[in-house]
Design a protein around this motif. Structure first.
Motif, PDB file in Angstrom:
ATOM      1  N   VAL A   1      21.407   4.506 -22.342  1.00 49.01           N
ATOM      2  CA  VAL A   1      20.232   5.010 -23.061  1.00 49.01           C
ATOM      3  C   VAL A   1      20.246   4.614 -24.534  1.00 49.01           C
ATOM      4  O   VAL A   1      19.240   4.143 -25.068  1.00 49.01           O
ATOM      5  CB  VAL A   1      20.142   6.559 -22.941  1.00 49.01           C
ATOM      6  N   LEU A   2      21.377   4.813 -25.208  1.00 52.34           N
ATOM      7  CA  LEU A   2      21.444   4.692 -26.661  1.00 52.34           C
ATOM      8  C   LEU A   2      22.087   3.370 -27.069  1.00 52.34           C
ATOM      9  O   LEU A   2      23.287   3.176 -26.885  1.00 52.34           O
ATOM     10  CB  LEU A   2      22.240   5.864 -27.229  1.00 52.34           C
ATOM     11  N   ASP A   3      21.274   2.468 -27.634  1.00 51.13           N
ATOM     12  CA  ASP A   3      21.802   1.186 -28.098  1.00 51.13           C
ATOM     13  C   ASP A   3      21.699   1.093 -29.618  1.00 51.13           C
ATOM     14  O   ASP A   3      21.261   2.032 -30.288  1.00 51.13           O
ATOM     15  CB  ASP A   3      21.053   0.023 -27.437  1.00 51.13           C
ATOM     16  N   ALA A   4      22.116  -0.046 -30.170  1.00 50.15           N
ATOM     17  CA  ALA A   4      22.125  -0.219 -31.627  1.00 50.15           C
ATOM     18  C   ALA A   4      20.728  -0.099 -32.216  1.00 50.15           C
ATOM     19  O   ALA A   4      20.541   0.449 -33.308  1.00 50.15           O
ATOM     20  CB  ALA A   4      22.746  -1.569 -31.983  1.00 50.15           C
ATOM     21  N   HIS A   5      19.727  -0.604 -31.499  1.00 49.33           N
ATOM     22  CA  HIS A   5      18.358  -0.553 -32.006  1.00 49.33           C
ATOM     23  C   HIS A   5      17.863   0.887 -32.116  1.00 49.33           C
ATOM     24  O   HIS A   5      17.225   1.261 -33.108  1.00 49.33           O
ATOM     25  CB  HIS A   5      17.437  -1.353 -31.096  1.00 49.33           C
ATOM     26  N   ALA A   6      18.175   1.709 -31.115  1.00 48.15           N
ATOM     27  CA  ALA A   6      17.773   3.113 -31.149  1.00 48.15           C
ATOM     28  C   ALA A   6      18.486   3.852 -32.280  1.00 48.15           C
ATOM     29  O   ALA A   6      17.881   4.670 -32.987  1.00 48.15           O
ATOM     30  CB  ALA A   6      18.080   3.778 -29.814  1.00 48.15           C
TER      31      ALA A   6
ATOM     32  N   LYS B   1       0.833  -1.212   0.000  1.00 46.02           N
ATOM     33  CA  LYS B   1       0.000   0.000   0.000  1.00 46.02           C
ATOM     34  C   LYS B   1       0.859   1.249   0.000  1.00 46.02           C
ATOM     35  O   LYS B   1       0.562   2.233  -0.688  1.00 46.02           O
ATOM     36  CB  LYS B   1      -0.928  -0.007   1.222  1.00 46.02           C
ATOM     37  N   HIS B   2       1.954   1.188   0.765  1.00 43.84           N
ATOM     38  CA  HIS B   2       2.872   2.337   0.806  1.00 43.84           C
ATOM     39  C   HIS B   2       3.531   2.538  -0.563  1.00 43.84           C
ATOM     40  O   HIS B   2       3.674   3.680  -1.023  1.00 43.84           O
ATOM     41  CB  HIS B   2       3.936   2.107   1.884  1.00 43.84           C
ATOM     42  N   PHE B   3       3.915   1.432  -1.200  1.00 46.53           N
ATOM     43  CA  PHE B   3       4.532   1.523  -2.533  1.00 46.53           C
ATOM     44  C   PHE B   3       3.573   2.172  -3.521  1.00 46.53           C
ATOM     45  O   PHE B   3       3.953   3.061  -4.289  1.00 46.53           O
ATOM     46  CB  PHE B   3       4.935   0.127  -3.018  1.00 46.53           C
ATOM     47  N   ARG B   4       2.318   1.725  -3.503  1.00 45.49           N
ATOM     48  CA  ARG B   4       1.335   2.256  -4.441  1.00 45.49           C
ATOM     49  C   ARG B   4       1.017   3.722  -4.165  1.00 45.49           C
ATOM     50  O   ARG B   4       0.738   4.485  -5.092  1.00 45.49           O
ATOM     51  CB  ARG B   4       0.062   1.425  -4.364  1.00 45.49           C
ATOM     52  N   SER B   5       1.058   4.116  -2.907  1.00 40.80           N
ATOM     53  CA  SER B   5       0.750   5.504  -2.572  1.00 40.80           C
ATOM     54  C   SER B   5       1.839   6.468  -3.036  1.00 40.80           C
ATOM     55  O   SER B   5       1.550   7.631  -3.350  1.00 40.80           O
ATOM     56  CB  SER B   5       0.541   5.644  -1.056  1.00 40.80           C
ATOM     57  N   ARG B   6       3.080   5.993  -3.059  1.00 41.41           N
ATOM     58  CA  ARG B   6       4.180   6.872  -3.486  1.00 41.41           C
ATOM     59  C   ARG B   6       4.568   6.667  -4.950  1.00 41.41           C
ATOM     60  O   ARG B   6       5.390   7.418  -5.474  1.00 41.41           O
ATOM     61  CB  ARG B   6       5.407   6.664  -2.604  1.00 41.41           C
ATOM     62  N   GLN B   7       3.960   5.694  -5.629  1.00 40.12           N
ATOM     63  CA  GLN B   7       4.275   5.463  -7.037  1.00 40.12           C
ATOM     64  C   GLN B   7       3.623   6.547  -7.892  1.00 40.12           C
ATOM     65  O   GLN B   7       2.435   6.826  -7.756  1.00 40.12           O
ATOM     66  CB  GLN B   7       3.771   4.088  -7.493  1.00 40.12           C
ATOM     67  N   PRO B   8       4.374   7.190  -8.785  1.00 40.34           N
ATOM     68  CA  PRO B   8       3.790   8.211  -9.669  1.00 40.34           C
ATOM     69  C   PRO B   8       2.640   7.621 -10.483  1.00 40.34           C
ATOM     70  O   PRO B   8       2.687   6.466 -10.891  1.00 40.34           O
ATOM     71  CB  PRO B   8       4.962   8.613 -10.573  1.00 40.34           C
ATOM     72  N   ILE B   9       1.631   8.457 -10.738  1.00 43.36           N
ATOM     73  CA  ILE B   9       0.432   7.987 -11.413  1.00 43.36           C
ATOM     74  C   ILE B   9       0.746   7.472 -12.810  1.00 43.36           C
ATOM     75  O   ILE B   9       0.156   6.485 -13.274  1.00 43.36           O
ATOM     76  CB  ILE B   9      -0.627   9.116 -11.467  1.00 43.36           C
ATOM     77  N   TYR B  10       1.732   8.110 -13.500  1.00 46.44           N
ATOM     78  CA  TYR B  10       2.040   7.656 -14.863  1.00 46.44           C
ATOM     79  C   TYR B  10       2.667   6.272 -14.864  1.00 46.44           C
ATOM     80  O   TYR B  10       2.543   5.514 -15.835  1.00 46.44           O
ATOM     81  CB  TYR B  10       2.949   8.673 -15.571  1.00 46.44           C
ATOM     82  N   MET B  11       3.351   5.908 -13.761  1.00 47.72           N
ATOM     83  CA  MET B  11       3.939   4.575 -13.680  1.00 47.72           C
ATOM     84  C   MET B  11       2.861   3.506 -13.501  1.00 47.72           C
ATOM     85  O   MET B  11       2.917   2.443 -14.126  1.00 47.72           O
ATOM     86  CB  MET B  11       4.933   4.513 -12.527  1.00 47.72           C
ATOM     87  N   SER B  12       1.889   3.804 -12.663  1.00 46.13           N
ATOM     88  CA  SER B  12       0.810   2.829 -12.447  1.00 46.13           C
ATOM     89  C   SER B  12      -0.053   2.687 -13.687  1.00 46.13           C
ATOM     90  O   SER B  12      -0.481   1.581 -14.044  1.00 46.13           O
ATOM     91  CB  SER B  12      -0.045   3.249 -11.250  1.00 46.13           C
TER      92      SER B  12
ATOM     93  N   PHE C   1      13.306   6.362 -18.021  1.00 50.22           N
ATOM     94  CA  PHE C   1      12.873   7.764 -18.001  1.00 50.22           C
ATOM     95  C   PHE C   1      11.351   7.778 -17.994  1.00 50.22           C
ATOM     96  O   PHE C   1      10.714   7.247 -18.905  1.00 50.22           O
ATOM     97  CB  PHE C   1      13.400   8.522 -19.219  1.00 50.22           C
ATOM     98  N   LEU C   2      10.775   8.375 -16.949  1.00 47.21           N
ATOM     99  CA  LEU C   2       9.338   8.287 -16.733  1.00 47.21           C
ATOM    100  C   LEU C   2       8.946   6.818 -16.727  1.00 47.21           C
ATOM    101  O   LEU C   2       9.471   6.051 -15.943  1.00 47.21           O
ATOM    102  CB  LEU C   2       8.589   9.092 -17.801  1.00 47.21           C
ATOM    103  N   PHE C   3       8.048   6.375 -17.618  1.00 47.11           N
ATOM    104  CA  PHE C   3       7.689   4.956 -17.660  1.00 47.11           C
ATOM    105  C   PHE C   3       8.320   4.250 -18.856  1.00 47.11           C
ATOM    106  O   PHE C   3       7.993   3.107 -19.150  1.00 47.11           O
ATOM    107  CB  PHE C   3       6.158   4.778 -17.703  1.00 47.11           C
ATOM    108  N   PHE C   4       9.233   4.929 -19.557  1.00 51.04           N
ATOM    109  CA  PHE C   4       9.900   4.331 -20.719  1.00 51.04           C
ATOM    110  C   PHE C   4      11.159   3.603 -20.265  1.00 51.04           C
ATOM    111  O   PHE C   4      12.080   4.223 -19.721  1.00 51.04           O
ATOM    112  CB  PHE C   4      10.272   5.404 -21.739  1.00 51.04           C
ATOM    113  N   GLN C   5      11.198   2.293 -20.516  1.00 54.18           N
ATOM    114  CA  GLN C   5      12.373   1.523 -20.154  1.00 54.18           C
ATOM    115  C   GLN C   5      13.490   1.688 -21.183  1.00 54.18           C
ATOM    116  O   GLN C   5      14.658   1.533 -20.853  1.00 54.18           O
ATOM    117  CB  GLN C   5      12.022   0.040 -20.020  1.00 54.18           C
ATOM    118  N   GLU C   6      13.125   1.985 -22.427  1.00 50.49           N
ATOM    119  CA  GLU C   6      14.110   2.254 -23.473  1.00 50.49           C
ATOM    120  C   GLU C   6      13.771   3.610 -24.093  1.00 50.49           C
ATOM    121  O   GLU C   6      13.218   3.689 -25.193  1.00 50.49           O
ATOM    122  CB  GLU C   6      14.096   1.146 -24.532  1.00 50.49           C
ATOM    123  N   PRO C   7      14.091   4.713 -23.420  1.00 50.89           N
ATOM    124  CA  PRO C   7      13.624   6.039 -23.851  1.00 50.89           C
ATOM    125  C   PRO C   7      14.103   6.452 -25.231  1.00 50.89           C
ATOM    126  O   PRO C   7      13.342   7.028 -26.004  1.00 50.89           O
ATOM    127  CB  PRO C   7      14.172   6.979 -22.761  1.00 50.89           C
TER     128      PRO C   7
END
Length: 299
Positions: A259-264, A47-58, A99-105
């Motif tokens: 951040v920057l890999d071959a695919h990006a 419950k504590h984790f969910r309360s402090r998790q940013p809304i965009y992440m959830s 970055f924010l909710f992007f795992q591969e920004p």
């Protein structure tokens, strides 16, 4: 620390005998995730984790377990670097700084720019080319698929586009049968990856195989028609550039600055290639329209 280091070395040596990626097979990583989940992902702690998790992440679907995996991934990477080992992959992917909710920004931004370029060129195509052009429906459909679905879809549709251009205008039934075959192949490919086993090696091999078919078919047609149709040189440049840039997908290295890999880099590099290809489609569609109108007048 010595025990952890020994575990890293032993597991690195047995990498080929186990499933998964080297990083997520590490006892250090697994213990870290287990302890993190026990500490944070149940009861009042959850419950504590969910309360402090940013809304965009959830909203993006990031769970407490996902957060534990992310944090423990960096713990394991730190140990690898501290002991002089190469950076490992986790669950088939390199570690990226979120970055924010992007795992591969970087890949996300590059993919967005690719989609934007495709949308701009689609608008230009629809403005410049009348809907009566023989290739109009196929080209418009290709524009909507470009970079929106998986790479396999884009390549297979490019092969279908080549089939229509080289065979289908004279033999529509052949193009229809070939389209059904490609759809069957795509369905089987996606079903296997989604429902049975997501095998990165198989996915890469499949994309390379159909990519070669795409390159050879388009290039053969271009070479045969370059003297008669000067605009096909644009297509030749696109085919050769894509073949060269595809090597970036084979260069598997840890992301620069996490951040920057071959695919990006591949995504970013293909943006001007998409623009050039749509320019070819526009020229070719107008040529076909002019040719069909001339035949109609003769008849």
């Amino acid at each position: 620390m010595a025990g952890r280091t020994a575990g890293l070395v032993l597991l690195a040596g047995a990498a080929a005998l186990a499933s998964g990626s080297q990083g997520d097979r590490e006892p250090v990583y697994r213990d870290c995730v287990l302890q993190c989940e026990e500490r944070n992902c149940s009861g009042g702690a959850l419950k504590h984790f969910r309360s402090r998790q940013p809304i965009y992440m959830s909203l993006a679907g990031w769970t407490c377990r996902d957060d534990c995996k992310y944090e423990c991934m960096w713990v394991t990477v730190g140990l690898y670097l501290q002991e002089g080992h190469k950076v490992p992959q986790f669950h088939g992917k390199w570690p990226f700084s979120r970055f924010l909710f992007f795992q591969e920004p970087a890949s996300a931004v590059a993919s967005f720019l690719n989609g934007l370029a495709s949308l701009v060129m689609l608008c230009r195509y629809r403005t410049s080319v009348p809907a009566s052009s023989p290739m109009y429906p196929t080209c418009v459909a290709f524009a909507w698929k470009m970079d929106y679905f998986c790479a396999s879809t884009v390549i297979l549709h490019s092969i279908y586009l080549c089939c229509v251009r080289t065979v289908g205008l004279q033999h529509p039934a052949v193009a229809s049968a070939f389209r059904a075959l490609l759809l069957l192949m795509l369905t089987a490919h996606i079903s296997y990856l989604s429902l049975i086993h997501f095998d990165y090696g198989y996915n890469l091999a499949a994309n390379v195989a159909i990519g070669l078919v795409n390159v050879v078919w388009w290039l053969a047609w271009c070479l045969r028609n370059q003297q008669r149709l000067p605009h096909v040189r644009k297509c030749m440049v696109v085919v050769l550039l894509l073949q060269g840039l595809s090597l970036l997908e084979l260069l598997d290295f840890p992301p620069l600055f996490w951040v920057l890999d071959a695919h990006a880099i591949w995504h970013i590099s293909t943006i001007p290639v998409h623009v050039l290809f749509f320019s070819f489609l526009e020229d070719d569609s107008l040529y076909l329209l002019k040719e069909s109108e001339a035949k109609f007048k003769l008849d």
